[in-house]
Design a protein around this motif. Sequence first.
Motif, short mmCIF file in Angstrom:
data_model
loop_
_atom_site.label_atom_id
_atom_site.label_comp_id
_atom_site.label_asym_id
_atom_site.label_seq_id
_atom_site.Cartn_x
_atom_site.Cartn_y
_atom_site.Cartn_z
N ALA A 13 0.81 -1.22 0.00
CA ALA A 13 0.00 0.00 0.00
C ALA A 13 0.84 1.26 0.00
CB ALA A 13 -0.93 -0.01 1.22
N SER A 14 2.12 1.13 0.36
CA SER A 14 2.99 2.31 0.45
C SER A 14 3.55 2.75 -0.90
CB SER A 14 4.17 1.99 1.38
OG SER A 14 4.87 0.84 0.91
N ILE A 15 3.46 1.89 -1.91
CA ILE A 15 4.12 2.14 -3.19
C ILE A 15 3.68 3.45 -3.86
CG2 ILE A 15 4.44 1.28 -5.54
CD1 ILE A 15 6.14 -0.11 -3.41
N GLN A 142 9.79 -2.45 0.78
CA GLN A 142 8.34 -2.62 0.96
C GLN A 142 7.85 -4.01 0.56
OE1 GLN A 142 7.05 0.10 2.56
NE2 GLN A 142 9.21 0.71 2.33
N PHE A 143 8.70 -4.78 -0.12
CA PHE A 143 8.28 -6.08 -0.61
C PHE A 143 8.76 -7.20 0.31
CE2 PHE A 143 8.15 -3.28 -4.21
CZ PHE A 143 7.07 -3.71 -4.96
N ASN A 144 8.02 -8.32 0.28
CA ASN A 144 8.39 -9.49 1.06
C ASN A 144 8.31 -10.73 0.17
OD1 ASN A 144 5.61 -10.22 0.91
ND2 ASN A 144 5.18 -8.99 2.74
N GLU A 145 8.42 -11.91 0.77
CA GLU A 145 8.43 -13.14 -0.01
C GLU A 145 7.16 -13.34 -0.83
OE1 GLU A 145 10.70 -15.53 -0.63
OE2 GLU A 145 12.15 -14.22 0.33
N SER A 146 6.03 -12.84 -0.31
CA SER A 146 4.76 -13.08 -0.99
C SER A 146 4.58 -12.27 -2.27
CB SER A 146 3.60 -12.80 -0.03
OG SER A 146 3.49 -11.40 0.23
N ASN A 147 5.28 -11.14 -2.34
CA ASN A 147 5.06 -10.27 -3.52
C ASN A 147 6.35 -9.77 -4.16
OD1 ASN A 147 5.94 -8.43 -1.64
ND2 ASN A 147 4.01 -7.32 -1.47
N LYS A 148 7.46 -10.41 -3.85
CA LYS A 148 8.73 -9.92 -4.39
C LYS A 148 8.80 -10.03 -5.91
CE LYS A 148 11.34 -14.25 -3.83
NZ LYS A 148 12.53 -14.87 -3.18
N HIS A 149 7.99 -10.93 -6.48
CA HIS A 149 7.98 -11.06 -7.94
C HIS A 149 7.35 -9.85 -8.61
CE1 HIS A 149 4.09 -12.52 -6.52
NE2 HIS A 149 3.60 -12.27 -7.73
N PHE A 201 5.32 11.95 3.72
CA PHE A 201 4.88 11.93 5.11
C PHE A 201 3.49 11.29 5.23
CE2 PHE A 201 2.77 14.03 8.77
CZ PHE A 201 3.60 13.57 9.78
N SER A 202 2.65 11.50 4.24
CA SER A 202 1.28 10.97 4.28
C SER A 202 1.26 9.45 4.31
CB SER A 202 0.48 11.47 3.07
OG SER A 202 0.37 12.88 3.09
N GLY A 203 2.30 8.83 3.78
CA GLY A 203 2.34 7.36 3.75
C GLY A 203 3.04 6.75 4.95
N ARG A 204 3.29 7.55 5.99
CA ARG A 204 4.13 7.12 7.11
C ARG A 204 3.62 5.85 7.82
NH1 ARG A 204 1.02 11.24 8.24
NH2 ARG A 204 -0.16 11.39 10.19
N LYS A 205 2.28 5.66 7.84
CA LYS A 205 1.71 4.51 8.55
C LYS A 205 1.68 3.26 7.68
CE LYS A 205 -1.15 7.35 11.61
NZ LYS A 205 -2.53 7.67 12.08
N LYS A 206 2.04 3.41 6.42
CA LYS A 206 1.97 2.28 5.50
C LYS A 206 3.35 1.69 5.16
CE LYS A 206 -2.22 4.15 3.34
NZ LYS A 206 -3.14 3.17 3.96
N TYR A 207 4.43 2.41 5.50
CA TYR A 207 5.76 1.96 5.10
C TYR A 207 6.24 0.79 5.95
CZ TYR A 207 6.01 6.50 2.76
OH TYR A 207 5.75 7.60 1.98
N VAL A 208 6.98 -0.10 5.32
CA VAL A 208 7.81 -1.06 6.03
C VAL A 208 9.10 -0.32 6.36
CG1 VAL A 208 9.10 -3.21 5.88
CG2 VAL A 208 6.82 -3.04 4.85
N LYS A 209 9.40 -0.16 7.63
CA LYS A 209 10.56 0.63 8.05
C LYS A 209 11.62 -0.30 8.64
CE LYS A 209 7.48 4.49 9.14
NZ LYS A 209 6.87 5.32 10.21
N ILE A 210 12.70 -0.47 7.89
CA ILE A 210 13.81 -1.31 8.34
C ILE A 210 14.61 -0.52 9.38
CG2 ILE A 210 15.84 -2.62 7.66
CD1 ILE A 210 13.21 -3.66 6.50
N PRO A 211 14.75 -1.02 10.59
CA PRO A 211 15.48 -0.26 11.62
C PRO A 211 16.97 -0.18 11.31
CG PRO A 211 14.93 -2.45 12.43
CD PRO A 211 14.23 -2.30 11.11
N PRO A 212 17.65 0.87 11.77
CA PRO A 212 19.10 0.98 11.55
C PRO A 212 19.83 -0.14 12.27
CG PRO A 212 18.34 2.64 13.12
CD PRO A 212 17.11 2.00 12.56
N SER A 213 20.95 -0.54 11.71
CA SER A 213 21.70 -1.69 12.24
C SER A 213 22.77 -1.30 13.24
CB SER A 213 22.34 -2.46 11.08
OG SER A 213 23.25 -1.62 10.39
#
Length: 486
Positions: A13-15, A142-149, A201-213
């Motif tokens: 949904a974030s795309i 934003q993609f995972n195993e289910s939709n990476k294609h 900013f409007s999409g902030r609740k929809k993003y997959v956010k990878i935390p810093p390492s």
Amino acid sequence: MNHTGKKAATYPASIPFIIANEGAERFSFYGMRSILATFLVAQFFNPSLNPGLQNVAEAKANEITHLFVSLAYALPFAGAIAADWFFGKYRVILYVSIVYCLGHLCLSLFEDDLDKFRLGLLLVAVGAGGIKSCVSANLGDQFNESNKHLMAGMYGWFYFSINSGSVLSTIMIPWVYAKYGPSWAFGIPGLLMALATVIFFSGRKKYVKIPPSGINKNNFLFISGYALINFRRRKKGQPLLDVAKGKFDERKVEDIKSVYNVMAVFAFIPVYWALWDQSLSEWVLQATKLDLTIFSFQVLPEQVQTVNPFFLLLFIPVFNYWIYPFFDKMGIKTTPVRRIGAGLVVTAISFLIIALIQVSVDGGARPSIWWQILAYALLSASEVLISVTGLQYAYTQSPPSMKSTMAALWLMTTAIGNFFTGMVNRNIAQDGVFSGLKGADYYWFFIGLLCAFIILYFFVAGRIKERSYIHSPEDELLVASQSHGQ
């Protein structure tokens, strides 16, 4: 549901927020850049249009333009480190976008104050450079195993948004500048950057956010620096980087060795960008002296550069599906190293045309803009051969752990090339050793420099070892999205 009973994969949904943000941001960047050189000459360095001042005025404008581009392409490395180690991609993109907006605000408000206008350019460079390394990677997050294609298709739309933003702004903003003046011409890109920030900013609740390492000591800079500092510990016949194996992860040290092999090719790329980016500054200034009639229509000098992305989009499939296979069938394998070498030659030919145009201008003639369009066509072909190939080469020749590093180093070649051209123009403006490079002599200098590098490149190219690592189709599209929409 599909025929297996499993839920069909859907796009994240974030795309839409990411793609719309990128299009608006590229509009803002290319819009202000399209008029930058001509504005600086007309507003600050030669407002009286004194022919005796024009050479120095253009040199000053070109210096600022190239140093601005140099900074914008040097900072992605810092942006990547800030995102990966400390803040995460979302925060870096959001916070730096605000800086970006402030820069545009300065450009539109301080059209009569060179120092404050330069501050605006500094802030825009920080903004553009700071987010450059994060936006395309954030899309992939934003993609995972289910939709990476589905990722490959989205990178295609991402690339489309980049080119749409750049083409539309390069057509529109010069027209706004000519009709309504610099405040509006710089203000509209600022509004688009503000819109880009709001969209993101409007999409902030929809993003997959990878935390810093956190800080990762097993990186290119730390390992290379340690090896250089402790070079005396190297045993006879031992590679220099092996000195770091006791202190750092051994596999990472081996990965970094592959980076230096790729950098043997990268060493020849800055001279390419030193010439290529003149198409968005020096060539624009040259266009002001040409007959700008195209099919009975009068175009603006700043609008001519729009042909570059059109030619680029045309040539990418032409080279991939016709030219490369044609030579491969003839037994002439079009390896990345050979493509880059051919691209350097084509670049020299495009600048030969520009130099001959300038000879005619220096003689008092007003050549047709079609000659410059021909040069743009060749330059676009060189971009396919060098820029698209080069970034792809960086991906395929580097192990998975070093692909981000190589992408950042590739952008650094643009920074180095523009820095060199900026310094040449500064020297001209200050009546230095390059002050004699007036008119066509300026272009002959760069043609000679490139030819020297071409000779050296063909001597070195045969000694470069290639090692291809497995990469994904998504990498190919990431290459395309970064190669021109820079």
